[in-house]
Design an enzyme around this catalytic site. Structure first.
Site, short mmCIF file in Angstrom:
data_model
loop_
_atom_site.label_atom_id
_atom_site.label_comp_id
_atom_site.label_asym_id
_atom_site.label_seq_id
_atom_site.Cartn_x
_atom_site.Cartn_y
_atom_site.Cartn_z
N GLY A 56 -7.42 22.36 -25.78
CA GLY A 56 -8.36 22.38 -26.88
C GLY A 56 -9.60 21.58 -26.48
O GLY A 56 -9.52 20.71 -25.61
N GLN A 61 -17.35 16.95 -27.40
CA GLN A 61 -16.85 16.53 -26.09
C GLN A 61 -17.72 17.06 -24.94
O GLN A 61 -17.52 16.65 -23.80
CB GLN A 61 -15.40 16.98 -25.90
CG GLN A 61 -14.44 16.23 -26.81
CD GLN A 61 -13.02 16.64 -26.54
OE1 GLN A 61 -12.54 17.62 -27.12
NE2 GLN A 61 -12.35 15.92 -25.66
N CYS A 104 -6.37 13.23 -23.94
CA CYS A 104 -7.67 13.72 -24.35
C CYS A 104 -8.56 13.87 -23.13
O CYS A 104 -8.56 12.99 -22.26
CB CYS A 104 -8.30 12.74 -25.35
SG CYS A 104 -9.93 13.24 -25.95
N LEU A 105 -9.29 14.96 -23.06
CA LEU A 105 -10.18 15.19 -21.92
C LEU A 105 -11.30 14.16 -21.87
O LEU A 105 -11.89 13.96 -20.81
CB LEU A 105 -10.74 16.61 -21.97
CG LEU A 105 -9.70 17.72 -21.84
CD1 LEU A 105 -10.35 19.09 -22.02
CD2 LEU A 105 -8.96 17.64 -20.52
N HIS A 146 -5.73 17.14 -33.64
CA HIS A 146 -6.49 16.39 -32.63
C HIS A 146 -7.95 16.86 -32.61
O HIS A 146 -8.88 16.03 -32.66
CB HIS A 146 -5.83 16.62 -31.26
CG HIS A 146 -6.50 15.94 -30.12
ND1 HIS A 146 -5.97 14.84 -29.50
CD2 HIS A 146 -7.65 16.23 -29.45
CE1 HIS A 146 -6.76 14.47 -28.52
NE2 HIS A 146 -7.79 15.30 -28.47
N GLU A 147 -8.16 18.17 -32.54
CA GLU A 147 -9.54 18.69 -32.48
C GLU A 147 -10.28 18.47 -33.79
O GLU A 147 -11.48 18.17 -33.79
CB GLU A 147 -9.54 20.17 -32.09
CG GLU A 147 -8.91 20.47 -30.74
CD GLU A 147 -9.43 19.64 -29.57
OE1 GLU A 147 -10.62 19.22 -29.59
OE2 GLU A 147 -8.66 19.39 -28.64
N HIS A 150 -11.62 14.99 -33.78
CA HIS A 150 -12.83 14.86 -32.96
C HIS A 150 -14.09 15.14 -33.77
O HIS A 150 -15.07 14.41 -33.66
CB HIS A 150 -12.80 15.84 -31.78
CG HIS A 150 -12.19 15.29 -30.54
ND1 HIS A 150 -12.65 14.15 -29.91
CD2 HIS A 150 -11.15 15.73 -29.80
CE1 HIS A 150 -11.92 13.91 -28.84
NE2 HIS A 150 -10.99 14.86 -28.75
#
Length: 179
Positions: A56, A61, A104-105, A146-147, A150
Site C-alpha cells: 500500500g 509518502q 512502513c515504506l 494503515h493507509e 497516513h
C-alpha cells in the site's frame, strides 16, 4: 478479451518521503481535480509501491499532500486486493483486535507489533469520481487502516504500545529518517 492496463505500468517511480518530513504528519487535502494529473499520480503511486515492494502507498509518502492511496494486498486467505481510493473515509474498523507485524515504506527497515482491528471498510471515489467501497479483513484490513492513518498525518508507530513503543522510539531516534 478487452485490453487492460497494468497499474503502474506507465507510472514513474518517485522518491519516498521518509519519517521526519512534515508532509507525513499533516492531514492531506481532499482531491477536487479529477483530471489527468490525478490519474498520473495514481499510476505513479502504483509504480513506486511496486518498486519498493510494498502492499500500500499513500500520496503523502511521495510528497503529495492529497487524500489518495493505492493497494495491492492479500488478505489472510491470500486473496489479492488491488485498487485505489480517492478521498477515502475509514467508515468501519471493528471486530477482533489483532497485534501483528507492521512496517512502513517511510520508515524502511523498521517493523513492530501493532494492534489493528481485523475488519475495515473504506469509502471514497475512484479517479473518475465514481463511488467505491472497499471491505477488508485480516491483513488487508490492516493495510486499509494503515493507509487511512497516513492521510490523517498518522504513522503506525503512533499506535505501538508498551515495551514495543519504547523499542520503536529508540529505533526511530537511531534511524536515518529521524524526525
Amino acid at each position: 478479451m478487452p485490453h487492460r492496463t497494468i497499474p503502474g505500468a506507465s507510472g514513474r517511480v518517485r522518491p519516498l518521503v521518509l519519517h521526519g518530513d512534515a508532509v507525513l504528519r499533516a492531514r492531506c487535502a481532499e482531491v477536487t481535480d479529477f483530471g489527468p494529473p490525478l490519474a498520473r499520480l495514481v499510476d505513479d503511486l502504483f509504480a513506486t509501491m511496486y518498486a519498493a515492494r510494498g502492499v500500500g502507498l499513500a500520496a503523502n509518502q511521495v510528497g503529495e499532500a492529497l487524500r489518495v492511496f493505492v493497494f495491492d494486498c492479500p488478505d489472510d486467505e491470500d486473496e489479492r486486493h488491488l485498487g485505489h481510493v480517492v478521498n477515502p473515509t475509514l467508515v468501519t474498523a471493528d471486530g477482533v483486535t489483532v497485534r501483528g507485524p507492521e512496517g512502513c515504506l517511510s520508515l524502511p527497515g523498521l517493523e513492530a507489533g501493532t494492534e489493528r482491528f481485523d475488519h475495515a471498510v473504506v469509502e471514497g471515489v475512484d479517479v473518475l469520481g465514481e463511488p467505491v467501497r472497499i471491505d477488508g479483513t485480516g491483513f488487508f484490513a490492516r493495510c486499509l487502516q494503515h493507509e487511512s492513518d497516513h492521510l490523517d498525518g498518522g504513522l503506525y508507530v503512533d499506535r505501538v504500545t508498551g515495551w514495543r513503543a519504547h523499542r520503536v522510539r529508540r529505533a526511530v531516534a537511531r534511524g536515518r529518517w529521524r524526525g
